[in-house]
Design a protein around this motif. Structure first.
Motif, PDB file in Angstrom:
ATOM      1  N   LEU A  24       0.192  -5.895   0.050  1.00  0.00           N
ATOM      2  CA  LEU A  24       0.136  -5.600   1.474  1.00  0.00           C
ATOM      3  C   LEU A  24       1.548  -5.570   2.064  1.00  0.00           C
ATOM      4  O   LEU A  24       1.891  -4.676   2.828  1.00  0.00           O
ATOM      5  N   ARG A  25       2.368  -6.534   1.697  1.00  0.00           N
ATOM      6  CA  ARG A  25       3.752  -6.587   2.184  1.00  0.00           C
ATOM      7  C   ARG A  25       4.508  -5.321   1.766  1.00  0.00           C
ATOM      8  O   ARG A  25       5.223  -4.720   2.561  1.00  0.00           O
ATOM      9  N   SER A  26       4.318  -4.907   0.533  1.00  0.00           N
ATOM     10  CA  SER A  26       4.970  -3.698   0.036  1.00  0.00           C
ATOM     11  C   SER A  26       4.515  -2.472   0.816  1.00  0.00           C
ATOM     12  O   SER A  26       5.319  -1.627   1.210  1.00  0.00           O
ATOM     13  N   TRP A  27       3.204  -2.380   1.065  1.00  0.00           N
ATOM     14  CA  TRP A  27       2.667  -1.249   1.815  1.00  0.00           C
ATOM     15  C   TRP A  27       3.214  -1.237   3.239  1.00  0.00           C
ATOM     16  O   TRP A  27       3.610  -0.200   3.763  1.00  0.00           O
ATOM     17  N   THR A  30       6.861  -0.099   3.279  1.00  0.00           N
ATOM     18  CA  THR A  30       6.942   1.348   3.086  1.00  0.00           C
ATOM     19  C   THR A  30       6.568   2.081   4.361  1.00  0.00           C
ATOM     20  O   THR A  30       7.247   3.016   4.785  1.00  0.00           O
ATOM     21  N   ARG A  31       5.484   1.646   4.999  1.00  0.00           N
ATOM     22  CA  ARG A  31       5.014   2.306   6.226  1.00  0.00           C
ATOM     23  C   ARG A  31       6.031   2.153   7.353  1.00  0.00           C
ATOM     24  O   ARG A  31       6.308   3.095   8.088  1.00  0.00           O
ATOM     25  N   LEU A  32       6.613   0.963   7.487  1.00  0.00           N
ATOM     26  CA  LEU A  32       7.614   0.740   8.526  1.00  0.00           C
ATOM     27  C   LEU A  32       8.848   1.608   8.287  1.00  0.00           C
ATOM     28  O   LEU A  32       9.440   2.133   9.219  1.00  0.00           O
ATOM     29  N   VAL A  37      12.116   6.303   9.886  1.00  0.00           N
ATOM     30  CA  VAL A  37      12.694   7.623   9.614  1.00  0.00           C
ATOM     31  C   VAL A  37      12.193   8.632  10.636  1.00  0.00           C
ATOM     32  O   VAL A  37      12.957   9.414  11.193  1.00  0.00           O
ATOM     33  N   ALA A  38      10.897   8.607  10.911  1.00  0.00           N
ATOM     34  CA  ALA A  38      10.320   9.526  11.900  1.00  0.00           C
ATOM     35  C   ALA A  38      10.935   9.291  13.272  1.00  0.00           C
ATOM     36  O   ALA A  38      11.220  10.240  14.006  1.00  0.00           O
TER      37      ALA A  38
END
Length: 54
Positions: A24-27, A30-32, A37-38
């Motif tokens: 979950l932390r990895s996901w 990655t999402r953050l 970037v966006a």
């Protein structure tokens, strides 16, 4: 958006964290990163439009 918890897994005794918690932390990281970037792209576009010379 679905958060990929997966199946519960046994605790990793060395890290004292569950494998699903690490996943979950990895996901989340990655999402953050994707969102950051966006946001930079959005910021760059708004700056460019602010200083656009006609």
């Amino acid at each position: 958006m679905t958060i990929p918890f997966g199946e519960p897994e046994p605790t990793d005794a060395l890290l004292n964290k569950s494998v699903s918690s690490m996943r979950l932390r990895s996901w989340l990281d990655t999402r953050l990163r994707q969102l950051a970037v966006a946001q930079r792209i959005q910021d760059a576009r708004s700056l460019r439009s602010e200083f656009l010379l006609d």
